[in-house]
Structure formats: C-alpha cells, structure tokens
Design a protein around this motif. Structure first.
Motif, PDB file in Angstrom:
ATOM      1  N   GLY A 128       0.803  -1.212   0.000  1.00  0.00           N
ATOM      2  CA  GLY A 128       0.000   0.000   0.000  1.00  0.00           C
ATOM      3  C   GLY A 128       0.833   1.259   0.000  1.00  0.00           C
ATOM      4  N   GLN A 129       0.141   2.389  -0.107  1.00  0.00           N
ATOM      5  CA  GLN A 129       0.844   3.670  -0.038  1.00  0.00           C
ATOM      6  C   GLN A 129       1.445   3.895   1.337  1.00  0.00           C
ATOM      7  N   SER A 130       0.830   3.267   2.350  1.00  0.00           N
ATOM      8  CA  SER A 130       1.314   3.429   3.721  1.00  0.00           C
ATOM      9  C   SER A 130       2.575   2.612   3.979  1.00  0.00           C
ATOM     10  N   GLY A 131       2.868   1.631   3.126  1.00  0.00           N
ATOM     11  CA  GLY A 131       4.074   0.839   3.282  1.00  0.00           C
ATOM     12  C   GLY A 131       4.073  -0.064   4.501  1.00  0.00           C
ATOM     13  N   GLN A 132       2.899  -0.518   4.922  1.00  0.00           N
ATOM     14  CA  GLN A 132       2.830  -1.386   6.092  1.00  0.00           C
ATOM     15  C   GLN A 132       3.352  -2.784   5.757  1.00  0.00           C
ATOM     16  N   TRP A 133       3.918  -3.441   6.773  1.00  0.00           N
ATOM     17  CA  TRP A 133       4.531  -4.750   6.586  1.00  0.00           C
ATOM     18  C   TRP A 133       3.526  -5.872   6.850  1.00  0.00           C
ATOM     19  N   PHE A 134       3.527  -6.866   5.956  1.00  0.00           N
ATOM     20  CA  PHE A 134       2.666  -8.031   6.122  1.00  0.00           C
ATOM     21  C   PHE A 134       3.423  -9.288   5.726  1.00  0.00           C
ATOM     22  N   SER A 135       3.101 -10.376   6.411  1.00  0.00           N
ATOM     23  CA  SER A 135       3.681 -11.675   6.099  1.00  0.00           C
ATOM     24  C   SER A 135       3.126 -12.189   4.771  1.00  0.00           C
ATOM     25  N   GLU A 136       3.885 -13.043   4.133  1.00  0.00           N
ATOM     26  CA  GLU A 136       3.450 -13.626   2.866  1.00  0.00           C
ATOM     27  C   GLU A 136       2.206 -14.498   3.019  1.00  0.00           C
ATOM     28  N   ILE A 137       1.876 -14.919   4.243  1.00  0.00           N
ATOM     29  CA  ILE A 137       0.681 -15.741   4.439  1.00  0.00           C
ATOM     30  C   ILE A 137      -0.560 -14.882   4.729  1.00  0.00           C
ATOM     31  N   LEU A 138      -0.421 -13.553   4.569  1.00  0.00           N
ATOM     32  CA  LEU A 138      -1.557 -12.627   4.671  1.00  0.00           C
ATOM     33  C   LEU A 138      -1.691 -11.803   3.395  1.00  0.00           C
ATOM     34  N   PRO A 139      -1.776 -12.442   2.223  1.00  0.00           N
ATOM     35  CA  PRO A 139      -1.807 -11.676   0.974  1.00  0.00           C
ATOM     36  C   PRO A 139      -3.057 -10.814   0.823  1.00  0.00           C
TER      37      PRO A 139
END
Length: 477
Positions: A104-115
């Motif tokens: 996203g524009q916010s650049g938040q981090w997410f794990s690959e198992i939360l696509p």
C-alpha cells in the motif's frame, strides 16, 4: 410481609414508588456524558489462541539472523514465563519461516501468508504495542472480552447493548458467531454473557445449519398462530405478576419472549445467503457458502450489520501453535485472511466502513523464542503477553497507520527512541496500549464514555474498564 409488600401496602403506596424509582435509577446507564459516535456498530473478529505477531504483522529480521542463539537475559528482564517453557534449559531465538513485504501507499509490513490483508493495508490501523497481564488463555480471553481476568463480569457486547439499546426489534443487538469444527482452547458462553447485567443483554449465538438459534422454532404441531396466542396469554400472566411484585426481571422476560417470536422470521431471512450475487462469493471465497465457516460468518456479520445489529462477535479457534507453527499458522491464515479482508472491502464499497468498527486480534501474542528445541522450521512459540499486535478498521480509526513499536527481538514495547519500557499496569502511555485502553477506545468510538457507563452491583458501580483505561487518541481519525 416482605419489604415490597410493606412499602406497597403502607404510606398509601408512596414507599413502593420511591423504591422502584431508586431501583430503576441503579439499573440504568448514565446517559449524560455520552459523546458523538463515530461508529454505529462493532464487528470483532476474535482470533482465539494468540496469533504470532512476529510471523504475521511485526517482522523481526534480527530473529532470523540470531536463529538458534539464546535469548539475552537483558532482553527478558526477569519477566515470568509460562510453566510450559519456564523450565527449559535453553531458550533459543526463532526467526520467522515467512517472508515479509511492504504494501500500500502506507508501506505497512505483512507476512506472505496474509496476501489479502495486505491489500487493505491503507484501510487498517495496525497496533503493535498491545500488552496484557494475562499469561494463560482462560484469563486472557476473559480479560479482553469482559475487562476482568476473573469470570462473572458482563461482556463487551453486553455493555454496548446496555449503553446503546437496540434499533431492530426483530434481531438481537448482540450476536455471536463461532467457527464450526474448530479445536483449541474452549470457548464458553460466559465470554458473551451479561454477567450481573439483566439477562436481556447477553449475546445470542447463531449456529450453522437449519436452526441458527436453539429452541427458536416451534415444536412440530404448533402453528405460528398458536404460539402467538400462547405468548399473549403468558404476557397477561406476567403483567399480572408484575403488578403484584413490580420486578424488572418480569418485564425483561416478556420482552425476551417477544424478541424470540419476531426472530422466528427474521433469523432465517438474514441467514439465507441465496440472494447474494456470485461477486460476493468471489470476494469472500467459495468457503463462504459453507454455513458456519469463518468466511460464512464474516459474510453473515455484514448482513447482520446491515440490519442494525450493534455488536457482532466472531470467534475463530486454533491459533495456539506451541508446536508445528509453520503448518498450523499457515492453515489458520488460509481460513481467515481472505474473508477478514473481504469484510473490510465489502463494508467499504457499501459505504458502511466509515461507521462500522472492525477489530481483529487475539488474547496475547507469541514468544520470539522456540518452545522446546529447534528442529528446522518445526518449532512452536509460547504465550507472550508483554507485546502483541491487533488491527482495527473503519468506525473513526485512521487507516494506513502503524501505531507503536517493539524492540528488534519482538519481546518488549519500546518508545519512539527505541528504548524498552515497562508500561504501568492497566495504564495507557503514548508508547503502550493496555487491554483496558482498547476497550475504552472502542466504547468512545461508539459514543460511550467508559468512565460513566456503569452498573451498580453489590454496593459498587462497575464498568467494563474497571477503574482503568484511557482513549488511544493518536489512532482516531
């Protein structure tokens, strides 16, 4: 002669009037301090068992670098551990087996198992500095749901209904949905109970299958007309009893019978998904056609929200990965990731997200170290109350925001300068969010002052946040 009879039969009945007035005042919420509401309703996606924040939403590259090395005593700081890992001869750090990326524009981090959750990065506020005193599941879940680690207090949904009432006479104001066929720590009805509040405020559980609410349908051979006549006569008897005893519980009973009668038609209608277009199931996933699945419950939650239900509580078990974390948490995300994100997207496209507060999270987090010996990716994580992660969306909360931070080990909350802090019990600071702070903020967004929403019981005025809690103002839109 009891007290009520004495007051009713002497002093021309004025004593009875005074008593009823005092009792009514004690049982009603304090209305004066209520605020302008940002949210009209709450959908709480509760992930029972404690999702691992360092494998989902709070990446820690240092853990991968130090994988297998010992947790430094300086980081632990003497904090107590559960009996499951407190007697380990070694406490090896465990890096996440999953890759993380910014979205996203916010650049938040997410794990690959939360696509799918990654696709709503700009709609959600990820709170990384949650903490609790509870270290085991029973007290932890009870704490988050009722404001106390000890059973017996009213649930958050009950407090919400008590403070706001209902806008739909055909459906309960507080509905509970539990994913079917899941194992894990037990979920008991007191988690959505009314505690010492009148019983009308308890949550009503909807189940999968042809009878979503137990004992709601008429027995075989009893027609709707016969049930209506029965309720009318029963109401006459209860009204006569109330004229003699003047107890609020009698009126509550009449109201509950009427609600049950109205629900005989409203519940089948809201649970019938046949009017949903294919695009809905494309969004939530085909599992949403499977009644009682988490996906189906998320879709049902949206339908309930559309019909004016104030508090919709979903429970999904299975996040307690003491072993086999990689496979276990992957399965959990496969079941919950798409429907959780779909619910936010669905509410947004219908113009409902702005006044619907969606909350996702569990009772605590997981440790940065392995429970037991490391065996490649085959390891588990123990309970970790000192810091964990939840997310919120809509209902007056800023989207595209990450709030709070933890140290490089994922063990302690740190301040803006990266210095570990020891948050004061039950108290919000600019660096840490306690369970009571989350509850206070949720009530605030619903237009309820958590310090004034009280109920007198056994000589004391109780509230959801006990005598603690502060509103987390930086996350408010």
């Amino acid at each position: 002669m009891n007290r009520r009879e004495l007051l009713r039969n002497t002093t021309m009945g004025f004593g009875s009037l005074a008593l009823n007035s005092m009792l009514a005042a004690e049982s009603q919420p304090n209305k004066l301090p209520h605020l302008v509401a940002k949210a009209k309703r709450v959908i709480f996606l509760f992930q029972a068992g404690g999702p691992s924040q360092v494998d989902l939403l709070d990446p820690k590259p240092l853990l991968n670098k130090l994988h297998g090395e010992q947790l430094p005593d300086s980081v632990r700081g003497g904090q107590r551990l559960t009996g499951m890992s407190g007697n380990q001869s070694s406490i090896p750090l465990a890096g996440s087996p999953f890759k993380f990326a910014q979205h996203g524009q916010s650049g938040q981090w997410f794990s690959e198992i939360l696509p799918h959750t990654a696709k709503i990065a700009d709609d959600i506020c990820v709170i990384k500095n949650m903490y609790t005193e509870a270290i085991n599941h029973g007290p932890g879940v009870t704490y988050l749901q009722t404001g106390s680690q000890i059973a017996g207090r009213p649930s958050m949904g009950a407090w919400t209904q008590y403070g706001l009432g209902t806008t739909n006479e055909d459906l309960p104001a507080f509905v509970v949905l539990v994913t079917k066929n899941k194992s894990g720590q037990p979920l008991v009805s007191r988690l959505w109970g009314s505690g010492f509040l009148p019983s009308e405020y308890q949550g009503i559980r909807f189940r999968s299958g042809k009878d979503p609410v137990l004992y709601l349908n008429n027995p075989e051979g009893v027609s709707p007309q016969a049930r209506r006549q029965l309720l009318d006569r029963l109401s006459d008897l209860h009204s006569h009893q109330h004229a003699l005893a003047e107890e609020q519980a009698i009126l509550d009973r009449i109201q509950q019978y009427e609600m049950a009668f109205n629900m005989q038609s409203s519940v089948p209608e809201v649970a019938d998904m046949s009017d949903e277009p294919q695009s809905t199931f494309d969004l939530y996933g085909e599992e949403a056609r499977n009644s009682g699945s988490f996906a189906a419950n998320c879709l049902l939650a949206r339908r309930l929200a559309e019909r004016g239900v104030k508090f919709i509580q979903l429970y999904h078990q299975g996040w307690d990965q003491h072993g086999g974390l990689k496979g276990g948490i992957t399965r959990q995300c496969r079941e919950t990731d798409q429907p959780s994100a779909a619910l936010v997207q669905d509410l947004k496209q219908r113009g409902m997200l702005e006044d619907t507060l969606v909350v996702w999270g569990g009772e605590f987090g997981r440790t940065n170290y392995s429970q037991g010996k490391l065996n490649g990716d085959n390891f588990g994580r123990d309970h970790h109350p000192r810091c964990f992660t939840m997310w919120m969306a809509g209902g007056g909360v800023k989207g595209g925001m990450s709030y709070g931070q933890t140290d490089d080990y994922g063990y302690n909350i740190v301040n803006a300068d990266g210095v570990p802090i020891s948050p004061t019990k039950h108290h919000y600071t600019e660096d840490a969010v306690h369970v009571h702070d989350l509850q206070a903020t949720m009530l605030h967004l619903l237009g309820l002052d958590h310090t004034a929403l009280t109920y007198k019981f056994q000589g004391r005025r109780f509230r959801l946040t006990d005598v603690h809690g502060d509103i987390v103002k930086p996350i408010l839109a």
